[in-house]
Design an enzyme around this catalytic site. Structure first.
Site: not given
Length: 277
Positions: A222-223
């Site tokens: 999720d980055e």
């Protein structure tokens, strides 16, 4: 008259726009629209032009390379619709939204297949006459399961893989197999509340806004580079389930917006950020 998208990323130098435009003019090409951006901190130049006319692609690209810095990235495409494969699990709001837009001709893409680790979405997908591949994850390691998922994807034409609430963490092997091709929707306004159950995390913090983020997938959970985000307001009376229900509306809007930007070649990946033109 044929239309093309010309995408250029390079170090910024004096006269870039003039020199590019001059070559396009010399090839009797019309610039229908043009967007540019220079990152002053890194001196990086980005340009997206929609051009129309008839020309020799090989000669045009060679002449553009001659007037641009050596590290320049040049992409020229006239493909209006890209082929995409969608991965989903069991939630249907994001998938359903994309299927309806596809059926209505509102999506600049051909959905060539939907692949899922659950059987429950088959009826929905097959109503739209799109191939559905069910690959169970039961009794398989994540790596073993992904081998079958990758094989299924490669049976179809694809330029982009869309995770429409595909609730499985991808391994580095999967990401490396499809570099810069995997688009995700995360049910949180990143960088807050990464990972699983973000609505429970948000509820426990008493947040007053919740949101969704669509981003490119990288090895860092999720980055990846963010493409689109949006929020909706909540208050103390919302349970985490209420937040989840409100968030689903945001999720499908954000995913649809991000996908539209990517399909129209408006997204440049730059480090761990994006430039949208």
């Amino acid at each position: 008259m044929n239309k093309y998208r010309l995408l250029i990323e390079t170090n910024d130098t004096k006269g870039l726009v003039y020199n590019i435009s001059k070559i396009l003019f010399e090839h009797n090409l019309n610039i229908d629209s043009n967007s540019e951006y220079v990152d002053d901190e890194t001196n990086q130049f980005f340009m997206r032009s929609v051009i129309s006319g008839e020309f020799n692609e090989t000669i045009l690209l060679r002449e553009l390379k001659e007037i641009l810095p050596d590290n320049a990235s040049i992409k020229l495409t006239n493909k209006v619709k890209k082929d995409i494969v969608i991965l989903a699990t069991k939630e249907m709001h994001c998938l359903g939204d994309l299927l309806i837009k596809h059926e209505a001709g509102e999506l600049d893409a051909n959905i060539t297949a939907v692949v899922s680790n659950r059987e429950s979405l088959r009826n929905l997908v097959e109503k739209f006459n799109i191939p559905f591949e069910f690959i169970s994850h039961e009794n398989l390691s994540r790596e073993e399961h992904e081998v079958f998922i990758i094989d299924a994807i490669k049976k179809y034409n694809y330029e982009l893989i869309v995770l429409a609430k595909y609730m499985r963490i991808l391994t580095p092997n999967f990401v490396q197999t499809f570099p810069g091709q995997v688009l995700n929707i995360h049910h949180s306004f990143l960088p807050a509340f990464i990972g699983a159950n973000p609505y429970k995390q948000a509820h426990s913090r008493g947040v007053k806004i919740i949101g969704a983020t669509s981003h490119w997938v990288t090895d860092d959970l999720d980055e990846g580079p963010i493409i689109a985000q949006d929020i909706t307001r909540v208050d103390h009376s919302y349970s985490w389930e209420d937040m989840r229900d409100a968030g689903r509306n945001v999720e499908k809007v954000v995913l649809s917006k991000a996908l539209d930007l990517v399909l129209k070649d408006k997204v440049f990946i730059y480090g761990n950020k994006t430039v949208i033109l």
